[in-house]
Design a protein around this motif. Structure first.
Motif, PDB file in Angstrom:
ATOM      1  N   MET A   1       0.830  -1.196   0.000  1.00 29.97           N
ATOM      2  CA  MET A   1       0.000   0.000   0.000  1.00 29.97           C
ATOM      3  C   MET A   1       0.869   1.253   0.000  1.00 29.97           C
ATOM      4  SD  MET A   1      -3.022   1.071   2.692  1.00 29.97           S
ATOM      5  CE  MET A   1      -1.884   1.419   4.051  1.00 29.97           C
ATOM      6  N   LYS A   2       0.571   2.181  -0.882  1.00 33.07           N
ATOM      7  CA  LYS A   2       1.302   3.441  -0.936  1.00 33.07           C
ATOM      8  C   LYS A   2       0.833   4.372   0.183  1.00 33.07           C
ATOM      9  CE  LYS A   2       1.655   3.289  -5.998  1.00 33.07           C
ATOM     10  NZ  LYS A   2       1.265   3.997  -7.248  1.00 33.07           N
ATOM     11  N   ILE A   3       1.737   5.243   0.616  1.00 34.04           N
ATOM     12  CA  ILE A   3       1.413   6.218   1.658  1.00 34.04           C
ATOM     13  C   ILE A   3       1.655   7.619   1.104  1.00 34.04           C
ATOM     14  CG2 ILE A   3       1.871   7.051   3.983  1.00 34.04           C
ATOM     15  CD1 ILE A   3       0.717   4.247   3.961  1.00 34.04           C
ATOM     16  N   GLY A   4       0.583   8.420   1.060  1.00 36.70           N
ATOM     17  CA  GLY A   4       0.682   9.799   0.615  1.00 36.70           C
ATOM     18  C   GLY A   4       0.368  10.750   1.753  1.00 36.70           C
ATOM     19  N   VAL A   5       0.465  12.040   1.463  1.00 35.50           N
ATOM     20  CA  VAL A   5       0.216  13.043   2.497  1.00 35.50           C
ATOM     21  C   VAL A   5      -0.570  14.195   1.883  1.00 35.50           C
ATOM     22  CG1 VAL A   5       2.406  14.242   2.080  1.00 35.50           C
ATOM     23  CG2 VAL A   5       1.304  14.453   4.297  1.00 35.50           C
ATOM     24  N   GLY A   6      -1.509  14.728   2.669  1.00 34.80           N
ATOM     25  CA  GLY A   6      -2.326  15.830   2.192  1.00 34.80           C
ATOM     26  C   GLY A   6      -1.701  17.182   2.504  1.00 34.80           C
ATOM     27  N   LEU A   7      -1.680  18.057   1.522  1.00 29.14           N
ATOM     28  CA  LEU A   7      -1.220  19.417   1.734  1.00 29.14           C
ATOM     29  C   LEU A   7      -2.245  20.184   2.590  1.00 29.14           C
ATOM     30  CD1 LEU A   7      -0.098  19.979  -1.924  1.00 29.14           C
ATOM     31  CD2 LEU A   7       1.423  20.252   0.041  1.00 29.14           C
ATOM     32  N   PRO A   8      -1.783  21.114   3.419  1.00 28.79           N
ATOM     33  CA  PRO A   8      -2.697  21.795   4.347  1.00 28.79           C
ATOM     34  C   PRO A   8      -3.370  23.017   3.742  1.00 28.79           C
ATOM     35  CG  PRO A   8      -0.456  22.470   4.827  1.00 28.79           C
ATOM     36  CD  PRO A   8      -0.371  21.464   3.691  1.00 28.79           C
ATOM     37  N   ASN A   9      -3.829  22.922   2.500  1.00 25.98           N
ATOM     38  CA  ASN A   9      -4.404  24.105   1.846  1.00 25.98           C
ATOM     39  C   ASN A   9      -5.720  24.549   2.450  1.00 25.98           C
ATOM     40  OD1 ASN A   9      -5.433  21.645   0.417  1.00 25.98           O
ATOM     41  ND2 ASN A   9      -6.583  23.131  -0.798  1.00 25.98           N
ATOM     42  N   LEU A  10      -6.369  23.661   3.217  1.00 27.98           N
ATOM     43  CA  LEU A  10      -7.636  24.035   3.832  1.00 27.98           C
ATOM     44  C   LEU A  10      -7.575  24.002   5.356  1.00 27.98           C
ATOM     45  CD1 LEU A  10     -10.283  22.539   1.395  1.00 27.98           C
ATOM     46  CD2 LEU A  10      -9.576  24.908   1.684  1.00 27.98           C
ATOM     47  N   VAL A  11      -6.409  24.169   5.915  1.00 30.47           N
ATOM     48  CA  VAL A  11      -6.308  24.518   7.329  1.00 30.47           C
ATOM     49  C   VAL A  11      -6.650  26.003   7.430  1.00 30.47           C
ATOM     50  CG1 VAL A  11      -4.719  24.806   9.267  1.00 30.47           C
ATOM     51  CG2 VAL A  11      -4.592  22.753   7.844  1.00 30.47           C
ATOM     52  N   ARG A  12      -7.502  26.369   8.372  1.00 29.14           N
ATOM     53  CA  ARG A  12      -7.941  27.763   8.461  1.00 29.14           C
ATOM     54  C   ARG A  12      -6.744  28.710   8.539  1.00 29.14           C
ATOM     55  NH1 ARG A  12     -12.519  30.638   9.474  1.00 29.14           N
ATOM     56  NH2 ARG A  12     -13.755  28.732   9.816  1.00 29.14           N
ATOM     57  N   ASP A  13      -6.789  29.725   7.669  1.00 32.25           N
ATOM     58  CA  ASP A  13      -5.750  30.750   7.620  1.00 32.25           C
ATOM     59  C   ASP A  13      -4.353  30.165   7.398  1.00 32.25           C
ATOM     60  OD1 ASP A  13      -7.587  32.831   7.972  1.00 32.25           O
ATOM     61  OD2 ASP A  13      -7.565  32.573  10.141  1.00 32.25           O
ATOM     62  N   VAL A  14      -4.294  29.112   6.577  1.00 37.62           N
ATOM     63  CA  VAL A  14      -3.006  28.541   6.193  1.00 37.62           C
ATOM     64  C   VAL A  14      -2.096  29.633   5.641  1.00 37.62           C
ATOM     65  CG1 VAL A  14      -3.902  27.957   3.904  1.00 37.62           C
ATOM     66  CG2 VAL A  14      -1.880  26.780   4.758  1.00 37.62           C
ATOM     67  N   ARG A  15      -0.802  29.502   5.889  1.00 32.43           N
ATOM     68  CA  ARG A  15       0.172  30.409   5.285  1.00 32.43           C
ATOM     69  C   ARG A  15       0.463  29.889   3.870  1.00 32.43           C
ATOM     70  NH1 ARG A  15       4.797  29.471   9.386  1.00 32.43           N
ATOM     71  NH2 ARG A  15       3.771  27.428   9.366  1.00 32.43           N
ATOM     72  N   PRO A  16      -0.064  30.532   2.845  1.00 31.75           N
ATOM     73  CA  PRO A  16       0.087  29.992   1.486  1.00 31.75           C
ATOM     74  C   PRO A  16       1.528  29.764   1.066  1.00 31.75           C
ATOM     75  CG  PRO A  16      -1.561  31.724   1.511  1.00 31.75           C
ATOM     76  CD  PRO A  16      -0.902  31.752   2.856  1.00 31.75           C
ATOM     77  N   GLU A  17       2.433  30.583   1.599  1.00 27.59           N
ATOM     78  CA  GLU A  17       3.827  30.473   1.168  1.00 27.59           C
ATOM     79  C   GLU A  17       4.491  29.178   1.608  1.00 27.59           C
ATOM     80  OE1 GLU A  17       3.896  32.823   5.104  1.00 27.59           O
ATOM     81  OE2 GLU A  17       2.631  32.676   3.315  1.00 27.59           O
ATOM     82  N   VAL A  18       3.898  28.436   2.559  1.00 25.49           N
ATOM     83  CA  VAL A  18       4.525  27.185   2.996  1.00 25.49           C
ATOM     84  C   VAL A  18       4.162  26.010   2.090  1.00 25.49           C
ATOM     85  CG1 VAL A  18       4.434  27.996   5.390  1.00 25.49           C
ATOM     86  CG2 VAL A  18       2.712  26.363   4.590  1.00 25.49           C
TER      87      VAL A  18
END
Length: 284
Positions: A1-18
């Motif tokens: 099974m492959k393991i991926g990771v979700g980007l935090p684009n929908l964490v409230r007030d995410v810092r877009p530059e990260v």
């Protein structure tokens, strides 16, 4: 099974530059894919923008929209947008699609929260023709470089119509972030729909789970906040399935492997890039 990771684009007030840094560090850590959440009426970064940024910041890691709310978009515009992301990424995008569950995401005139199932079906016809280089009414000159492009699709949702749509159009099925026993029943429904549609082989199955290995309480608060618009019961259900320790990460991996899932995405509940290395160490 492959393991991926979700980007935090929908964490409230995410810092877009990260987000580009997240993508680079996830690729360096050896994860299979980067996922993105899809929601408009929330103080985050659009999934299409995030996917494009991740494509430009990386070279080999897969990209998955998890899931993009297709009926909120004019179909030709979305077809063109994701074709561009697929081109920029060198063919690494898998388009995860759903009809959405939050009325405030439907902000485009003429594309409100009613009739989304029919709009999804109509959009899929547009996608097929547009990506194959066939003329689409009203947009005959809006094609893609090279004339055609391939974009595999995954589908979310639990209604029979959603599963039939998956079996007709998709590469496979993506479950929501729920406790494993609930996801297990959805995977079985997806397999059944695939077989009943006469598809050969098996659907590609993707599980999803939230994690917080730095500040668990902050991560839990962020996830609860994101799902609270759907009600306390849904928010509690989602946060109850979070992985907050090395043991919990390994346990959920084992459970999804037992279900025969092809890929598991750990969705971040924080925009702290150090969560990447924490997760990589927990996965082992």
């Amino acid at each position: 099974m492959k393991i991926g990771v979700g980007l935090p684009n929908l964490v409230r007030d995410v810092r877009p530059e990260v987000l580009p840094e997240w993508a680079k560090r996830a690729e360096a850590a050896g994860f299979s894919s980067l996922g993105t959440g899809g929601r408009i009426a929330f103080p985050g970064v659009m999934d299409t923008v995030t996917l494009a940024a991740a494509a430009g910041a990386t070279n080999s890691i897969g990209l998955i929209s998890n899931v993009l709310v297709a009926p909120a978009w004019p179909p030709v515009l979305l077809a063109k947008e994701v074709a561009g992301i697929q081109g920029v990424s060198g063919g690494r995008l898998t388009l995860g699609l759903g009809i959405g569950g939050r009325q405030d995401d439907f902000v485009v005139d003429g594309a409100g929260p009613r009739g989304v199932g029919k709009r999804m079906d109509d959009a899929l016809e547009v996608f097929r023709d547009f990506w194959a280089g066939r003329p689409v009414p009203g947009s005959e000159s809006a094609g893609v470089p090279g004339g055609r492009i391939e974009i595999p699709m995954l589908f979310g949702g639990t209604a029979p119509t959603a599963l039939k749509r998956m079996a007709k159009w998709g590469k496979g099925y993506m479950a929501g972030t729920v406790p494993v026993p609930m996801a297990a029943s959805w995977f079985e429904d997806a397999r059944r729909a695939w077989t009943e549609a006469g598809r050969e082989g098996k659907p590609y199955l993707v599980g999803t789970v939230y994690f917080a290995l730095g500040d668990f309480e902050k991560g839990r608060t962020n996830v609860y906040d994101y799902y609270s618009i759907l009600g306390e019961e849904v928010a509690e259900l989602t946060t109850s399935a979070m992985a907050g320790s090395t043991g919990a990460v390994r346990d959920v991996i084992e459970q999804y492997e037992d279900l025969g899932v092809d890929e598991l995405l750990f969705n971040s509940s924080s925009d702290d890039p150090d969560e990447i290395e924490r997760l990589a160490e927990a996965v082992g």
